[in-house]
Design a protein around this motif. Structure first.
Motif, PDB file in Angstrom:
ATOM      1  N   MET A  23       0.816  -1.220   0.000  1.00  0.00           N
ATOM      2  CA  MET A  23       0.000   0.000   0.000  1.00  0.00           C
ATOM      3  C   MET A  23       0.848   1.267   0.000  1.00  0.00           C
ATOM      4  SD  MET A  23      -3.186  -0.930  -0.180  1.00  0.00           S
ATOM      5  CE  MET A  23      -4.214   0.415   0.433  1.00  0.00           C
ATOM      6  N   TYR A  27       0.175   3.504  -3.248  1.00  0.00           N
ATOM      7  CA  TYR A  27      -0.709   4.646  -3.026  1.00  0.00           C
ATOM      8  C   TYR A  27      -0.016   5.774  -2.259  1.00  0.00           C
ATOM      9  CZ  TYR A  27      -4.516   1.444  -4.296  1.00  0.00           C
ATOM     10  OH  TYR A  27      -5.341   0.556  -4.963  1.00  0.00           O
ATOM     11  N   CYS A 228      -2.593  -9.607  -0.963  1.00  0.00           N
ATOM     12  CA  CYS A 228      -2.585  -8.151  -0.821  1.00  0.00           C
ATOM     13  C   CYS A 228      -3.420  -7.478  -1.907  1.00  0.00           C
ATOM     14  CB  CYS A 228      -1.148  -7.621  -0.887  1.00  0.00           C
ATOM     15  SG  CYS A 228      -0.131  -8.056   0.536  1.00  0.00           S
ATOM     16  N   SER A 229      -3.279  -7.937  -3.136  1.00  0.00           N
ATOM     17  CA  SER A 229      -4.047  -7.333  -4.228  1.00  0.00           C
ATOM     18  C   SER A 229      -5.542  -7.584  -4.051  1.00  0.00           C
ATOM     19  CB  SER A 229      -3.572  -7.865  -5.580  1.00  0.00           C
ATOM     20  OG  SER A 229      -3.924  -9.221  -5.768  1.00  0.00           O
ATOM     21  N   ASP A 232      -6.812  -5.162  -1.343  1.00  0.00           N
ATOM     22  CA  ASP A 232      -6.857  -3.846  -1.982  1.00  0.00           C
ATOM     23  C   ASP A 232      -8.158  -3.699  -2.778  1.00  0.00           C
ATOM     24  OD1 ASP A 232      -6.289  -1.423  -3.253  1.00  0.00           O
ATOM     25  OD2 ASP A 232      -4.801  -2.297  -4.609  1.00  0.00           O
ATOM     26  N   HIS A 236     -11.569  -1.190  -1.921  1.00  0.00           N
ATOM     27  CA  HIS A 236     -12.064  -0.151  -2.823  1.00  0.00           C
ATOM     28  C   HIS A 236     -13.365  -0.509  -3.537  1.00  0.00           C
ATOM     29  CE1 HIS A 236      -7.761   1.103  -2.456  1.00  0.00           C
ATOM     30  NE2 HIS A 236      -8.320   2.294  -2.429  1.00  0.00           N
TER      31      HIS A 236
END
Length: 340
Positions: A23, A27, A228-229, A232, A236
């Motif tokens: 992250m 980001y 992790c993806s 994410d 969102h």
């Protein structure tokens, strides 16, 4: 208007630590707060490359410390909470269940209360497929989001309890939550007591590798970066209140995993030593990730490529895991497996 603030609990652990790095690097428009108590499995050296970045902060705290958590949330006004922090080793939960109840159940409830007070935009609770219990060896059966919760160990029972509490805050208070349930993770910075890094470290040192029972227990392996993806994406795009299963469709028996590592490192299978089976050892886990795939998730790794990358990472980062294999850990290992 300032940057969005994301609190990641358990960000010094294995999965949370990889997620923090993911992250922070992806980001720059978000401020990423890493909250961790730095217990035996917590390690900040993995964050050397990001600790000087402007969008990274570390906070040492116990998620079950209500006063500290409330003050932190009031001060920072987080937009998102991604909750990884948990006691997670099944063997340790069998010898000391109370610690798991305190951290995994009470700690989660403290975070939920604090999140509700400041009206967070999203609370993502990271759970495990172990809350579903076990499957038989029929390769056509899988866990789905509708599979009843039926945990087998004190660890999975504590995670199932926290899942139910998180869901209740959605139903009762309309807190915007998602729950993710993943299969077994592997990859960089995995604590050496878990199967894959334990096997790698012991094989490299020509030490016996303990395998529970007959080694035929099946697990679905998920590379931590794919995990992790997925989180994410859920953060969102996840629909408020929904559960999402995250699995890699990479089923292997524990014995197959150990033999794969031994073969790649050109060692002898004589290093394998079968030990008494774990109490309440689930036979098989396997996840159907269709719901998440419909949301847009596409995993990058399959097990055959991912395990080679992972072995090579441990070869390249010898100093990191060697420091963890301290005298205290060796004493735990000998007591747990009756091996030197």
């Amino acid at each position: 208007m300032g940057k969005k603030k994301i609190l990641v609990t358990g960000g010094a652990g294995f999965i949370g630590g990889n997620f923090v790095q993911y992250m922070v690097n992806k980001y720059p428009q978000y401020d990423i707060y890493n909250l961790d108590l730095l217990t035996y499995a917590g390690d900040l050296t993995k964050h050397i490359d990001i600790e000087t970045k402007e969008n990274y902060r570390f906070v040492k705290a116990d998620i079950a410390d209500r006063d500290t958590i409330n003050v932190l949330f009031e001060k920072e006004q987080f937009d998102y909470v991604i909750h990884f922090a948990a006691e997670s080793h099944v063997d340790r939960s069998i010898t000391d269940p109370g610690v798991f109840v305190k951290t995994n159940v009470l700690g989660t409830q403290v975070l939920l209360d604090a999140s509700r007070k400041i009206n967070v935009t999203k609370f993502v609770h990271v759970s495990t497929d172990e809350v579903y219990g076990e499957l038989d060896f029929d390769p056509t059966t899988f866990f789905t989001e509708e599979t009843p919760i039926n945990p087998s160990s004190p660890y999975s029972a504590s995670k199932a309890s926290s899942d139910l509490i998180v869901h209740s805050y959605f139903e009762t208070y309309d807190l915007p939550i998602n729950i993710t349930r993943c299969s077994n993770n592997y990859g960089p910075y995995h604590f050496p007591e878990k199967l894959i890094p334990l096997t790698i470290s012991r094989v490299l040192n020509n030490q016996k590798v303990p395998v529970y029972g007959d080694g035929k227990n099946v697990r679905d392996w998920l590379h931590v970066i794919d995990h992790c993806s997925a989180i994410d994406l859920v953060l969102h795009e996840g629909v408020k209140g929904e559960v999402y299963n995250i699995g890699g469709h990479n089923e292997r028996t524990n014995l197959e995993v150990v033999k794969t590592i031994i073969k790649h490192l050109n060692k002898s299978e004589n290093l394998i030593e079968f030990v008494d089976d774990r109490l309440g050892h689930d036979k098989r886990y396997a996840i159907d990730p269709t719901k998440l795939e419909k949301l847009g998730w596409i995993p990058k790794y399959n097990f055959d490529s991912g395990i080679i990358d992972t072995i090579n990472w441990y070869l390249d980062n010898f100093e990191w895991w060697e420091k963890i294999l301290s005298a205290d850990y060796q004493n735990y290992f000998k007591k747990q497996y009756n091996l030197n």
